[in-house]
Design a protein around this motif. Structure first.
Motif, PDB file in Angstrom:
ATOM      1  N   SER A 205      86.569  36.696 -40.872  1.00  0.00           N
ATOM      2  CA  SER A 205      87.191  37.442 -39.766  1.00  0.00           C
ATOM      3  C   SER A 205      86.302  37.403 -38.528  1.00  0.00           C
ATOM      4  O   SER A 205      86.780  37.154 -37.416  1.00  0.00           O
ATOM      5  CB  SER A 205      87.491  38.880 -40.189  1.00  0.00           C
ATOM      6  OG  SER A 205      86.307  39.547 -40.562  1.00  0.00           O
TER       7      SER A 205
ATOM      8  N   THR B  77      86.075  33.741 -37.097  1.00  0.00           N
ATOM      9  CA  THR B  77      87.320  33.363 -36.430  1.00  0.00           C
ATOM     10  C   THR B  77      87.431  34.037 -35.069  1.00  0.00           C
ATOM     11  O   THR B  77      87.774  33.396 -34.072  1.00  0.00           O
ATOM     12  CB  THR B  77      88.537  33.720 -37.300  1.00  0.00           C
ATOM     13  OG1 THR B  77      88.429  33.026 -38.542  1.00  0.00           O
ATOM     14  CG2 THR B  77      89.836  33.335 -36.617  1.00  0.00           C
ATOM     15  N   MET B  78      87.133  35.313 -35.039  1.00  0.00           N
ATOM     16  CA  MET B  78      87.211  36.042 -33.766  1.00  0.00           C
ATOM     17  C   MET B  78      86.210  35.503 -32.749  1.00  0.00           C
ATOM     18  O   MET B  78      86.501  35.432 -31.551  1.00  0.00           O
ATOM     19  CB  MET B  78      86.986  37.532 -34.004  1.00  0.00           C
ATOM     20  CG  MET B  78      88.089  38.184 -34.803  1.00  0.00           C
ATOM     21  SD  MET B  78      87.731  39.895 -35.209  1.00  0.00           S
ATOM     22  CE  MET B  78      88.199  40.663 -33.673  1.00  0.00           C
ATOM     23  N   TYR B  79      85.053  35.092 -33.222  1.00  0.00           N
ATOM     24  CA  TYR B  79      83.993  34.623 -32.327  1.00  0.00           C
ATOM     25  C   TYR B  79      84.191  33.159 -31.915  1.00  0.00           C
ATOM     26  O   TYR B  79      84.161  32.828 -30.733  1.00  0.00           O
ATOM     27  CB  TYR B  79      82.639  34.809 -33.001  1.00  0.00           C
ATOM     28  CG  TYR B  79      81.465  34.492 -32.117  1.00  0.00           C
ATOM     29  CD1 TYR B  79      81.044  35.385 -31.142  1.00  0.00           C
ATOM     30  CD2 TYR B  79      80.764  33.300 -32.268  1.00  0.00           C
ATOM     31  CE1 TYR B  79      79.960  35.092 -30.327  1.00  0.00           C
ATOM     32  CE2 TYR B  79      79.685  33.001 -31.457  1.00  0.00           C
ATOM     33  CZ  TYR B  79      79.287  33.903 -30.496  1.00  0.00           C
ATOM     34  OH  TYR B  79      78.215  33.602 -29.679  1.00  0.00           O
TER      35      TYR B  79
ATOM     36  N   VAL C  44      86.875  30.933 -32.693  1.00  0.00           N
ATOM     37  CA  VAL C  44      88.216  30.462 -32.353  1.00  0.00           C
ATOM     38  C   VAL C  44      88.805  31.265 -31.189  1.00  0.00           C
ATOM     39  O   VAL C  44      89.293  30.689 -30.215  1.00  0.00           O
ATOM     40  CB  VAL C  44      89.153  30.521 -33.585  1.00  0.00           C
ATOM     41  CG1 VAL C  44      90.557  30.082 -33.226  1.00  0.00           C
ATOM     42  CG2 VAL C  44      88.597  29.666 -34.720  1.00  0.00           C
ATOM     43  N   CYS C  45      88.731  32.582 -31.303  1.00  0.00           N
ATOM     44  CA  CYS C  45      89.332  33.448 -30.273  1.00  0.00           C
ATOM     45  C   CYS C  45      88.404  33.694 -29.089  1.00  0.00           C
ATOM     46  O   CYS C  45      88.821  34.265 -28.087  1.00  0.00           O
ATOM     47  CB  CYS C  45      89.752  34.772 -30.894  1.00  0.00           C
ATOM     48  SG  CYS C  45      90.966  34.598 -32.201  1.00  0.00           S
ATOM     49  N   LYS C  46      87.151  33.313 -29.230  1.00  0.00           N
ATOM     50  CA  LYS C  46      86.148  33.434 -28.156  1.00  0.00           C
ATOM     51  C   LYS C  46      85.885  34.886 -27.751  1.00  0.00           C
ATOM     52  O   LYS C  46      85.616  35.188 -26.594  1.00  0.00           O
ATOM     53  CB  LYS C  46      86.567  32.628 -26.921  1.00  0.00           C
ATOM     54  CG  LYS C  46      86.869  31.176 -27.185  1.00  0.00           C
ATOM     55  CD  LYS C  46      85.630  30.419 -27.525  1.00  0.00           C
ATOM     56  CE  LYS C  46      85.959  28.930 -27.630  1.00  0.00           C
ATOM     57  NZ  LYS C  46      85.016  28.208 -28.414  1.00  0.00           N
ATOM     58  N   ASN C  47      85.954  35.801 -28.713  1.00  0.00           N
ATOM     59  CA  ASN C  47      85.629  37.200 -28.453  1.00  0.00           C
ATOM     60  C   ASN C  47      84.112  37.377 -28.387  1.00  0.00           C
ATOM     61  O   ASN C  47      83.362  36.667 -29.057  1.00  0.00           O
ATOM     62  CB  ASN C  47      86.173  38.109 -29.548  1.00  0.00           C
ATOM     63  CG  ASN C  47      87.666  38.282 -29.461  1.00  0.00           C
ATOM     64  OD1 ASN C  47      88.187  38.619 -28.413  1.00  0.00           O
ATOM     65  ND2 ASN C  47      88.356  38.057 -30.554  1.00  0.00           N
TER      66      ASN C  47
END
Length: 84
Positions: free
Chosen positions: A38, A41-43, A45-48
């Motif tokens: 999780s 992916t957030m870091y 792929v989603c660039k959070n």
């Protein structure tokens, strides 16, 4: 007459290899325990930002950093044999 920019074979081959590797990385991330997948992916792929992930998941900032670190270690271990 207009010049047409045509991809050469080397560039096309490089792009294809990158796409295959990206798919392999994403597949492996999905197989990881959810505490790592999780956050990764957030870091990745989603660039959070880490702070945003911390807020979204309602976990401490340092916990997000630790999970990112461990998740990246798992990725490196998995793909180190490829010598990339």
């Amino acid at each position: 007459m207009k010049k047409v920019n045509i991809l050469n074979y080397g560039t096309l081959k490089h792009n294809t290899i990158n796409k295959i590797l990206s798919e392999q990385v994403l597949d492996y991330i999905e197989q990881m325990p959810v505490i790592y997948s999780s956050v990764l992916t957030m870091y990745l792929v989603c660039k959070n930002k880490v702070s945003d992930i911390s807020n979204i998941l309602d976990i401490p900032y340092k916990t997000v950093e630790s999970r990112l670190y461990r998740g990246k270690q798992l990725l490196n271990e998995r793909f180190e044999d490829l010598n990339l």
